[in-house]
Design an enzyme around this catalytic site. Structure first.
Site, PDB file in Angstrom:
ATOM      1  N   ARG A   1       1.726   0.642  -6.362  1.00  0.00           N
ATOM      2  CA  ARG A   1       2.060  -0.303  -5.288  1.00  0.00           C
ATOM      3  C   ARG A   1       0.843  -1.052  -4.784  1.00  0.00           C
ATOM      4  O   ARG A   1       0.962  -2.124  -4.206  1.00  0.00           O
ATOM      5  CB  ARG A   1       2.696   0.448  -4.117  1.00  0.00           C
ATOM      6  CG  ARG A   1       3.996   1.098  -4.448  1.00  0.00           C
ATOM      7  CD  ARG A   1       4.448   1.936  -3.288  1.00  0.00           C
ATOM      8  NE  ARG A   1       4.719   1.101  -2.127  1.00  0.00           N
ATOM      9  CZ  ARG A   1       5.927   0.734  -1.745  1.00  0.00           C
ATOM     10  NH1 ARG A   1       6.959   1.113  -2.421  1.00  0.00           N
ATOM     11  NH2 ARG A   1       6.102  -0.018  -0.680  1.00  0.00           N
TER      12      ARG A   1
ATOM     13  N   TRP B   1      -3.928  -1.924  -0.925  1.00  0.00           N
ATOM     14  CA  TRP B   1      -3.981  -3.251  -1.550  1.00  0.00           C
ATOM     15  C   TRP B   1      -4.433  -4.161  -0.420  1.00  0.00           C
ATOM     16  O   TRP B   1      -3.697  -4.385   0.548  1.00  0.00           O
ATOM     17  CB  TRP B   1      -2.593  -3.623  -2.051  1.00  0.00           C
ATOM     18  CG  TRP B   1      -2.513  -4.901  -2.820  1.00  0.00           C
ATOM     19  CD1 TRP B   1      -2.728  -5.084  -4.152  1.00  0.00           C
ATOM     20  CD2 TRP B   1      -2.157  -6.186  -2.312  1.00  0.00           C
ATOM     21  NE1 TRP B   1      -2.526  -6.397  -4.496  1.00  0.00           N
ATOM     22  CE2 TRP B   1      -2.173  -7.093  -3.395  1.00  0.00           C
ATOM     23  CE3 TRP B   1      -1.817  -6.680  -1.047  1.00  0.00           C
ATOM     24  CZ2 TRP B   1      -1.869  -8.451  -3.248  1.00  0.00           C
ATOM     25  CZ3 TRP B   1      -1.520  -8.024  -0.901  1.00  0.00           C
ATOM     26  CH2 TRP B   1      -1.552  -8.892  -2.002  1.00  0.00           C
TER      27      TRP B   1
ATOM     28  N   ASN C   1       0.310   0.483   6.578  1.00  0.00           N
ATOM     29  CA  ASN C   1       0.750  -0.607   5.693  1.00  0.00           C
ATOM     30  C   ASN C   1       1.230  -1.733   6.596  1.00  0.00           C
ATOM     31  O   ASN C   1       1.878  -1.474   7.600  1.00  0.00           O
ATOM     32  CB  ASN C   1       1.952  -0.176   4.837  1.00  0.00           C
ATOM     33  CG  ASN C   1       1.580   0.824   3.783  1.00  0.00           C
ATOM     34  OD1 ASN C   1       0.407   1.120   3.585  1.00  0.00           O
ATOM     35  ND2 ASN C   1       2.583   1.357   3.104  1.00  0.00           N
ATOM     36  N   GLY C   2       0.967  -2.972   6.209  1.00  0.00           N
ATOM     37  CA  GLY C   2       1.443  -4.096   7.017  1.00  0.00           C
ATOM     38  C   GLY C   2       0.284  -4.885   7.579  1.00  0.00           C
ATOM     39  O   GLY C   2      -0.866  -4.719   7.154  1.00  0.00           O
TER      40      GLY C   2
ATOM     41  N   LYS D   1       3.426  -3.963  -6.739  1.00  0.00           N
ATOM     42  CA  LYS D   1       4.819  -3.858  -7.138  1.00  0.00           C
ATOM     43  C   LYS D   1       5.746  -4.387  -6.048  1.00  0.00           C
ATOM     44  O   LYS D   1       6.749  -5.013  -6.319  1.00  0.00           O
ATOM     45  CB  LYS D   1       5.142  -2.389  -7.431  1.00  0.00           C
ATOM     46  CG  LYS D   1       6.569  -2.134  -7.892  1.00  0.00           C
ATOM     47  CD  LYS D   1       6.797  -2.685  -9.272  1.00  0.00           C
ATOM     48  CE  LYS D   1       8.216  -2.535  -9.739  1.00  0.00           C
ATOM     49  NZ  LYS D   1       8.529  -3.494 -10.820  1.00  0.00           N
TER      50      LYS D   1
ATOM     51  N   LYS E   1       5.172 -13.305 -16.920  1.00  0.00           N
ATOM     52  CA  LYS E   1       4.842 -11.945 -17.368  1.00  0.00           C
ATOM     53  C   LYS E   1       3.547 -11.919 -18.178  1.00  0.00           C
ATOM     54  O   LYS E   1       2.715 -11.039 -18.012  1.00  0.00           O
ATOM     55  CB  LYS E   1       6.013 -11.408 -18.198  1.00  0.00           C
ATOM     56  CG  LYS E   1       6.263  -9.974 -18.065  1.00  0.00           C
ATOM     57  CD  LYS E   1       7.239  -9.580 -16.975  1.00  0.00           C
ATOM     58  CE  LYS E   1       6.996 -10.128 -15.598  1.00  0.00           C
ATOM     59  NZ  LYS E   1       8.041  -9.782 -14.652  1.00  0.00           N
TER      60      LYS E   1
ATOM     61  N   CYS F   1       0.870  -1.163   0.000  1.00  0.00           N
ATOM     62  CA  CYS F   1       0.000   0.000   0.000  1.00  0.00           C
ATOM     63  C   CYS F   1       0.912   1.219   0.000  1.00  0.00           C
ATOM     64  O   CYS F   1       2.108   1.098   0.189  1.00  0.00           O
ATOM     65  CB  CYS F   1      -0.875   0.031   1.238  1.00  0.00           C
ATOM     66  SG  CYS F   1      -1.729  -1.513   1.554  1.00  0.00           S
TER      67      CYS F   1
ATOM     68  N   HIS G   1       6.814 -35.015 -21.400  1.00  0.00           N
ATOM     69  CA  HIS G   1       6.331 -35.668 -20.186  1.00  0.00           C
ATOM     70  C   HIS G   1       5.007 -35.079 -19.705  1.00  0.00           C
ATOM     71  O   HIS G   1       4.659 -35.210 -18.535  1.00  0.00           O
ATOM     72  CB  HIS G   1       7.387 -35.565 -19.078  1.00  0.00           C
ATOM     73  CG  HIS G   1       8.665 -36.263 -19.432  1.00  0.00           C
ATOM     74  ND1 HIS G   1       8.761 -37.629 -19.574  1.00  0.00           N
ATOM     75  CD2 HIS G   1       9.905 -35.781 -19.712  1.00  0.00           C
ATOM     76  CE1 HIS G   1       9.997 -37.963 -19.912  1.00  0.00           C
ATOM     77  NE2 HIS G   1      10.712 -36.843 -20.007  1.00  0.00           N
TER      78      HIS G   1
ATOM     79  N   GLU H   1       0.672 -12.260 -15.799  1.00  0.00           N
ATOM     80  CA  GLU H   1       0.486 -11.075 -14.957  1.00  0.00           C
ATOM     81  C   GLU H   1      -0.260  -9.959 -15.666  1.00  0.00           C
ATOM     82  O   GLU H   1      -1.136  -9.335 -15.088  1.00  0.00           O
ATOM     83  CB  GLU H   1       1.854 -10.503 -14.545  1.00  0.00           C
ATOM     84  CG  GLU H   1       2.509 -11.172 -13.392  1.00  0.00           C
ATOM     85  CD  GLU H   1       3.836 -10.505 -13.037  1.00  0.00           C
ATOM     86  OE1 GLU H   1       4.148 -10.470 -11.858  1.00  0.00           O
ATOM     87  OE2 GLU H   1       4.560 -10.022 -13.940  1.00  0.00           O
TER      88      GLU H   1
ATOM     89  N   GLU I   1      10.040 -16.978 -16.736  1.00  0.00           N
ATOM     90  CA  GLU I   1       9.813 -15.551 -16.531  1.00  0.00           C
ATOM     91  C   GLU I   1       8.803 -15.000 -17.540  1.00  0.00           C
ATOM     92  O   GLU I   1       7.924 -14.209 -17.197  1.00  0.00           O
ATOM     93  CB  GLU I   1      11.154 -14.806 -16.608  1.00  0.00           C
ATOM     94  CG  GLU I   1      11.086 -13.294 -16.703  1.00  0.00           C
ATOM     95  CD  GLU I   1      10.418 -12.617 -15.518  1.00  0.00           C
ATOM     96  OE1 GLU I   1      10.159 -13.275 -14.499  1.00  0.00           O
ATOM     97  OE2 GLU I   1      10.113 -11.419 -15.635  1.00  0.00           O
TER      98      GLU I   1
END
Ligand code: G6P
Length: 608
Positions: A27, A74, A100-101, A603, A485, A2, A504, A488, A481
């Site tokens: 964020r 968030w 935040n937290g 982020k 992406k 946040c 497989h 996301e 990666e």
């Protein structure tokens, strides 16, 4: 994750606070709010949705307050609605808090406060804090915050205002970053410097268990145990321009195109061609300590973890030192074996990821030398490590990491070179590696110059709902990666696999509706990868190949070929990733997605 901003000074606070949280919106972005010290009262406005909704809601209110706090959220506790948005006030509306937290003992504290007659309106742990501070308030806001926080288990970065203390913001941190900005007749609090950079570059980072009393004319810092702390102001080097879009449609695109410069910055002053090695004084290790290294552990989360996997291939291959790479969230709860010769590298763009920080602390508790590969200067991980190498990528705002990833790989290649030259690598080979590294920025630029070709491929495949990414050796983590992406930012289901593993399982998925991106540069496993492409084509799969310039044979097999310049095998990921960043970006844009702020993501993940 946040964002917090606080202001106290001589100007109207509301526009400064709104502008600040807009800079932090990347964020966390499910709700936003503001609280102001207005006409002897604490007034506030908060709502679900983006900051522009908040802005519209306060557009007609003529605030004159010069002191206030704001937040972009968030959600962790409670759904993202108007009620659960920050700021939270105590029952009487006297005290407002942005947090935040996570307050881990919030149930016990809630029961305790209910027993003392308090009632609650929201589902958040943060509302408990506002009431706990009110319960401890005896005319001094700082003391009330201090007493309240002593009762709290968990993590917090907070900013608090109180009706009875006009012109004062109290801030505190434990596990969630907080910085104080110092201006002329005005001072700021923020969870990230980018929020206040427009106003000041002079800052002080709070450490865990520290509180600050911030007024228009200054600030004081003390610990939870009430010991006064003296701090020198630090000058921030990033400019505001660097954190704005500069003509690009999205931060992500801007950051993709900044990679040639970012990669140069990651190498600057660190390569020594004469000796064919790297100079990394930031590691703070003596020659004998480096020679004693017999094992490397790399721990990180998300994209940074993928960079770690590439580091594993590089270091083992060239330096011959065994490497283990582990998710920080797993590492922190294991009993890792750490010997005298073990180096633990933590990789973190933000330097604030909660799991990575906890993994670092656990490694250091076990006697490891903890080293950081961070982007954000002065971040918690950067401060708590024994030493480290900044990647110098500049601010990365797009939630999907791009330039930080390639800069992390560049720094890992510097570390590889240093370790390798102290062991089995010859001077001649060292010089070849230095030479190959120095050519990378121009090679990246050449790929970026062909972005319009990649956009055409994106147009052809934008409607597909599944993608496979295949790569072998050092390009396997690149496949992981890229799949991450695409997921996301475009919400397409994508998976990354080592190319040979396809038979497989994933091969069962292949038909004419399955685009398969195959990373197939001319390296020692090229022929094997070509066989994998044949297996895909035999099942009517569509192949987009990333190949080395001059490889005409692959055209006969693949539906589309994107060429990358010839490069030293161990550095291939620095090039093979670039067209795939662009492909994911264009697909997401064509699907109308918010690439810079994808749903549900943040982020910097500062909760466990
Ligand atoms: C979040 C971000 C990712 C990032 C990860 C680790 O999940 O969305 O892009 O890779 O955190 O972040 P760090 O700052 O530690 O590299």
């Amino acid at each position: 994750m946040c964002g917090i901003v606080g202001y106290v000074g001589n100007k109207p606070a509301a526009p400064i606070l709104i502008e600040g949280i807009k800079k932090l919106e990347y964020r966390g972005y499910d709700s936003a709010g503001i609280a102001l010290h207005e006409g002897g009262e604490v007034v506030f406005q908060k709502n679900a949705g983006k900051i522009k909704v908040l802005e519209e809601n306060i557009a007609n209110r003529k605030f004159t307050a010069t002191c206030g706090i704001a937040h972009t959220r968030w959600a962790t506790h409670g759904e993202p609605n108007d009620t659960n948005a920050h700021p939270h006030t105590d029952e009487s509306g006297k005290i407002a808090v942005v947090h935040n937290g996570i307050i881990e003992n919030y149930r016990a504290l809630k029961q305790f406060l209910e027993g003392r007659g308090y009632s609650f309106r929201t589902e958040t742990d943060s509302e408990i804090l506002a009431n706990l501070i009110a319960d401890n308030y005896d005319g001094d806001l700082l003391e009330a915050v201090r007493k309240a926080l002593i009762q709290v288990d968990g993590t917090y970065g907070i900013a608090v205002i109180c009706k009875d203390s006009p012109g004062e913001v109290v801030a505190a941190r434990l596990g969630s970053p907080l910085v104080i900005g110092s201006g002329e007749g005005e001072n700021f609090v923020a969870s990230d410097v980018s929020a206040i950079l427009n106003h000041t570059k002079q800052v002080v980072y709070l450490n865990d268990r520290e509180l600050a009393r911030v007024t228009a004319n200054g600030f004081s810092v003390s610990t939870l145990d009430n010991i006064e702390v003296t701090r020198e102001l630090q000058e921030i080097e990033w400019s505001l321009d660097e954190i704005e879009k500069g003509g690009f449609d999205h931060f992500m695109l801007k950051e993709i195109f900044e990679q040639p410069i970012a990669l140069k910055n990651a190498m600057r002053g660190r390569l020594n061609y004469e000796e064919g090695t790297a100079r990394l004084n930031g590691l703070q290790l003596q020659i004998d300590e480096l020679l004693n290294v017999d094992r490397v552990i790399i721990t990180a989360c998300g994209t940074s973890w993928h960079a770690g996997l590439i580091g594993e291939y590089m270091i083992e291959d060239l330096a011959g030192v065994p490497v283990e790479v582990e998710y920080a969230s797993e590492f922190r709860y294991r009993s890792p074996i750490i010997n005298d010769g073990t180096l633990v590298f933590v990789i973190s763009q933000s330097g604030e990821t909660a799991d990575t920080l906890a993994a670092l602390r656990e490694a250091q508790r076990k006697g490891a030398t903890g080293l950081g590969i961070c982007n954000v200067v002065g971040s918690t991980i950067a401060r708590e490590t024994h030493g480290g190498i900044y990647i110098h990528a500049g601010p990365e705002i797009g939630v999907a990491s791009t330039k930080a990833f390639t800069s992390q790989i560049m720094v890992l290649s510097l570390i590889t070179l240093l370790l390798a030259r102290m062991r089995r690598m010859s001077l001649e080979k060292g010089r070849q590696v230095v030479d190959a590294m120095m050519r990378i920025p121009d090679q990246v630029q050449a790929i970026l110059d062909s972005s319009s070709e990649i956009k055409k491929i994106a147009e052809l495949y934008m409607d597909h709902d599944n993608f496979l990414y295949l790569g072998r050796g050092i390009n396997f983590p690149v496949a992981l990666e890229r799949a991450l992406k695409l997921k996301e930012i475009s919400y397409i289901h994508a998976e990354g696999y080592p190319a040979a593993e396809m038979k497989h399982g994933p091969i069962a998925l292949i038909d004419e509706n399955m685009p398969v991106v195959v990373i197939a540069p001319k390296d020692q496993v090229y022929d094997k990868v070509i066989s994998n492409i044949q297996e895909i084509k035999a099942r009517n799969g569509r192949v987009i190949a990333i190949a080395t310039e001059g490889d005409e044979d692959i055209r006969r097999l693949a539906d589309h070929v994107i060429y990358i310049p010839k490069v030293l095998y161990q550095l291939t990921p620095l090039l093979s990733i670039i067209p795939l960043q662009l492909l994911a970006y264009y697909i997401a844009v064509l699907r109308g997605k918010d690439v810079d702020q994808p749903r549900n993501l943040a982020k910097s993940v500062t909760v466990e």
